[in-house]
Enzyme design. Structure first.
Site, PDB file in Angstrom:
ATOM      1  N   ASN A   1     -22.558  20.768  19.777  1.00  0.00           N
ATOM      2  CA  ASN A   1     -22.911  20.918  18.506  1.00  0.00           C
ATOM      3  C   ASN A   1     -21.726  20.689  17.427  1.00  0.00           C
ATOM      4  O   ASN A   1     -20.698  21.179  17.775  1.00  0.00           O
ATOM      5  CB  ASN A   1     -23.804  21.964  17.908  1.00  0.00           C
ATOM      6  CG  ASN A   1     -23.005  23.079  17.228  1.00  0.00           C
ATOM      7  OD1 ASN A   1     -22.590  23.002  16.175  1.00  0.00           O
ATOM      8  ND2 ASN A   1     -22.600  24.082  18.049  1.00  0.00           N
TER       9      ASN A   1
ATOM     10  N   PHE B   1     -21.068  23.974   9.578  1.00  0.00           N
ATOM     11  CA  PHE B   1     -21.414  24.908   8.451  1.00  0.00           C
ATOM     12  C   PHE B   1     -22.235  24.302   7.553  1.00  0.00           C
ATOM     13  O   PHE B   1     -21.958  24.554   6.144  1.00  0.00           O
ATOM     14  CB  PHE B   1     -20.135  25.466   7.937  1.00  0.00           C
ATOM     15  CG  PHE B   1     -19.102  26.369   8.473  1.00  0.00           C
ATOM     16  CD1 PHE B   1     -19.665  26.970   9.802  1.00  0.00           C
ATOM     17  CD2 PHE B   1     -17.885  26.714   8.250  1.00  0.00           C
ATOM     18  CE1 PHE B   1     -18.930  27.745  10.424  1.00  0.00           C
ATOM     19  CE2 PHE B   1     -16.880  27.531   9.073  1.00  0.00           C
ATOM     20  CZ  PHE B   1     -17.573  28.074  10.085  1.00  0.00           C
TER      21      PHE B   1
ATOM     22  N   SER C   1     -14.902  28.175  14.545  1.00  0.00           N
ATOM     23  CA  SER C   1     -15.652  26.879  14.951  1.00  0.00           C
ATOM     24  C   SER C   1     -14.923  25.900  15.084  1.00  0.00           C
ATOM     25  O   SER C   1     -13.842  25.761  14.272  1.00  0.00           O
ATOM     26  CB  SER C   1     -16.691  26.622  13.765  1.00  0.00           C
ATOM     27  OG  SER C   1     -17.492  25.595  13.859  1.00  0.00           O
TER      28      SER C   1
ATOM     29  N   ASN D   1     -15.703  22.885  14.337  1.00  0.00           N
ATOM     30  CA  ASN D   1     -16.313  21.602  13.562  1.00  0.00           C
ATOM     31  C   ASN D   1     -15.925  21.805  12.132  1.00  0.00           C
ATOM     32  O   ASN D   1     -16.534  21.012  11.540  1.00  0.00           O
ATOM     33  CB  ASN D   1     -18.012  21.829  13.748  1.00  0.00           C
ATOM     34  CG  ASN D   1     -18.257  21.678  15.341  1.00  0.00           C
ATOM     35  OD1 ASN D   1     -17.778  21.027  16.080  1.00  0.00           O
ATOM     36  ND2 ASN D   1     -19.249  22.805  15.610  1.00  0.00           N
ATOM     37  N   THR D   2     -14.975  22.496  11.606  1.00  0.00           N
ATOM     38  CA  THR D   2     -14.562  22.604  10.343  1.00  0.00           C
ATOM     39  C   THR D   2     -12.915  22.246  10.527  1.00  0.00           C
ATOM     40  O   THR D   2     -12.292  23.071  11.146  1.00  0.00           O
ATOM     41  CB  THR D   2     -14.972  23.708   9.652  1.00  0.00           C
ATOM     42  OG1 THR D   2     -16.304  23.792   9.392  1.00  0.00           O
ATOM     43  CG2 THR D   2     -14.210  23.627   8.283  1.00  0.00           C
TER      44      THR D   2
ATOM     45  N   LYS E   1     -14.536  36.558  14.842  1.00  0.00           N
ATOM     46  CA  LYS E   1     -15.348  35.956  15.726  1.00  0.00           C
ATOM     47  C   LYS E   1     -14.061  34.977  16.359  1.00  0.00           C
ATOM     48  O   LYS E   1     -13.302  34.155  15.612  1.00  0.00           O
ATOM     49  CB  LYS E   1     -16.399  35.158  15.408  1.00  0.00           C
ATOM     50  CG  LYS E   1     -16.898  34.249  16.495  1.00  0.00           C
ATOM     51  CD  LYS E   1     -18.457  34.185  16.089  1.00  0.00           C
ATOM     52  CE  LYS E   1     -19.082  33.370  17.238  1.00  0.00           C
ATOM     53  NZ  LYS E   1     -20.801  33.111  16.997  1.00  0.00           N
TER      54      LYS E   1
ATOM     55  N   ASN F   1     -16.913  31.982  20.492  1.00  0.00           N
ATOM     56  CA  ASN F   1     -17.461  30.999  19.891  1.00  0.00           C
ATOM     57  C   ASN F   1     -17.563  29.777  20.866  1.00  0.00           C
ATOM     58  O   ASN F   1     -17.505  30.189  22.138  1.00  0.00           O
ATOM     59  CB  ASN F   1     -16.639  30.502  18.759  1.00  0.00           C
ATOM     60  CG  ASN F   1     -17.471  29.618  17.547  1.00  0.00           C
ATOM     61  OD1 ASN F   1     -18.463  28.985  17.989  1.00  0.00           O
ATOM     62  ND2 ASN F   1     -17.150  30.040  16.228  1.00  0.00           N
TER      63      ASN F   1
END
Length: 386
Positions: A140, A144, A205, A207-208, A243, A274
């Site tokens: 994925n 966010f 994450s 993805n940021t 995390k 994560n």
């Protein structure tokens, strides 16, 4: 005409019969029925549509409540709370606090919401979720996507006012274009602290842009000093968790342990881990594996369990939520024995369905009894300390 009418009547009877059969199987929590019929049907939807469909099912509590009653052996004390069982739903599923009641009905011992950002944001462009079916994995790059603090907080307040007593964790993220990322986390603590059992600082994450850089030694110290100070000011202080990404080197893991050992940076626990940006050579779905984003599910299992063991040793037994690749009671047990106090699942639900929660708990009970442990707590860290 007569034969056509007979065919229609036959089709209706077959449909009705299958409907009744389905209802009975769902009521009985038939795991094989979910695997053979329900989940393949859900997979006809694209992954993000299927995700939204699942959230709506739980939002409106359309599934029967799990009949499995948690035994005393599964009760766990962690982060100043008593968990009825150690199996929680990981952040990323219920991003906006819509499905908490349905998830509790499913048998989860706790629910983690988020990641939640201060301002609403759409996240990355679609498509942004991909199934790797032959690997029991997902990639994925949601980025966010969030309804923002205001809406999510209102939902949780309404839930708390209805006397909901389940354990809720709030996973905080920063807005993609925020000029003050540390301020975003502090805002989240101030807003959600009074209604959360624990708060998660998510800096892992993939993805940021730039987010994972905050796990660096100096950057982490600069983040945690104001964050820890903010948490200490919250009435009925929630636990503070960090995390981490599974892609940290051993030296970077040591740096994290060193930073959080300092009084001004002391957190109450870790979430390990994560999603990973690595792509193991063993993946079967080669084309899907080329997608950008975080990989979760079965291929992450060993990497995350190894990191649980590392962080348990490096922090001298700090409480850990173990997550990554859990699809059975045995997988959960391995993480617990590696050092996890409680565990979380998510991706496995995509393939196994909701009965997985009870199946994991039942298997955990058997494994504890087999090894002569009376409680989950007795098994924590046993493989790491041996």
């Amino acid at each position: 005409m007569a034969s056509t009418n007979k065919f229609k009547q036959m089709a209706k009877l077959c449909g009705l019969g299958f409907g009744v059969f389905s209802a009975i199987c769902i009521y009985k929590e038939d795991t094989q029925f979910y695997k053979k019929f329900i989940m393949p049907a859900v997979h006809l939807l694209d992954p993000e549509q299927a995700h939204r469909f699942s959230v709506m099912i739980n939002k409106y509590r359309l599934l029967p409540k799990s009949k499995y009653s948690d035994p005393q052996s599964l009760k766990v004390q962690a982060f100043g709370r008593i968990f009825s069982n150690p199996v929680g739903i990981a952040a990323g599923y219920d991003k906006n606090a819509e499905a908490i009641l349905g998830l509790k009905d499913m048998g989860f011992g706790f629910v983690e919401i988020g990641s939640v950002t201060p301002l609403p944001q759409e996240g990355n462009e679609k498509p942004r979720v991909f199934r790797l079916k032959n690997d029991k994995a997902v990639i994925n790059r949601y980025g966010f996507n969030s309804d923002g603090h205001e809406k999510v907080l209102q939902r949780i307040y309404e839930l708390r006012e209805s006397n909901f007593d389940g354990i809720i964790g709030i996973n905080l993220g920063k807005n993609k274009t925020s000029p003050n990322p540390i301020g975003d986390y502090v805002k989240g603590i101030i807003r959600f602290g009074p209604v959360a059992d624990y708060i998660v600082i998510n800096i892992s994450s993939p993805n940021t842009p730039g987010l994972r850089n905050m796990q660096g030694k100096k950057e982490l110290h600069d983040l945690l000093v104001p964050v820890v100070e903010a948490v200490r000011k919250v009435p009925n202080r929630p636990a503070l968790l960090l995390k981490l990404a599974p892609d940290l080197s051993y030296e970077e893991r040591k740096d994290v342990a060193e930073v959080i050992s300092k009084k001004e940076c002391r957190v109450d626990g870790l979430i390990v881990s994560n999603t990973t940006i690595s792509r193991p050579d063993t993946l079967n779905c080669k084309e899907e594996a080329k997608q950008t984003g975080g990989l979760s599910g079965k291929p992450l299992k060993e990497l995350s369990t190894e990191m649980v063991a590392d962080m348990y040793k490096l922090t001298k037994g700090m409480p850990i939520i173990g997550v990554g690749g859990i699809s059975s009671g045995q997988d959960a047990y391995e993480k617990i024995k590696a050092g996890a106090t409680v565990v979380q699942i998510y991706t496995a639900l995509v393939y196994e369905g909701p009965t997985l929660v009870s199946e994991i708990k039942k298997e955990l009970v058997s494994l504890l009894a087999k090894d002569g442990y009376k409680t989950i707590g007795e098994a924590v860290g046993k493989s790491s300390s041996s």
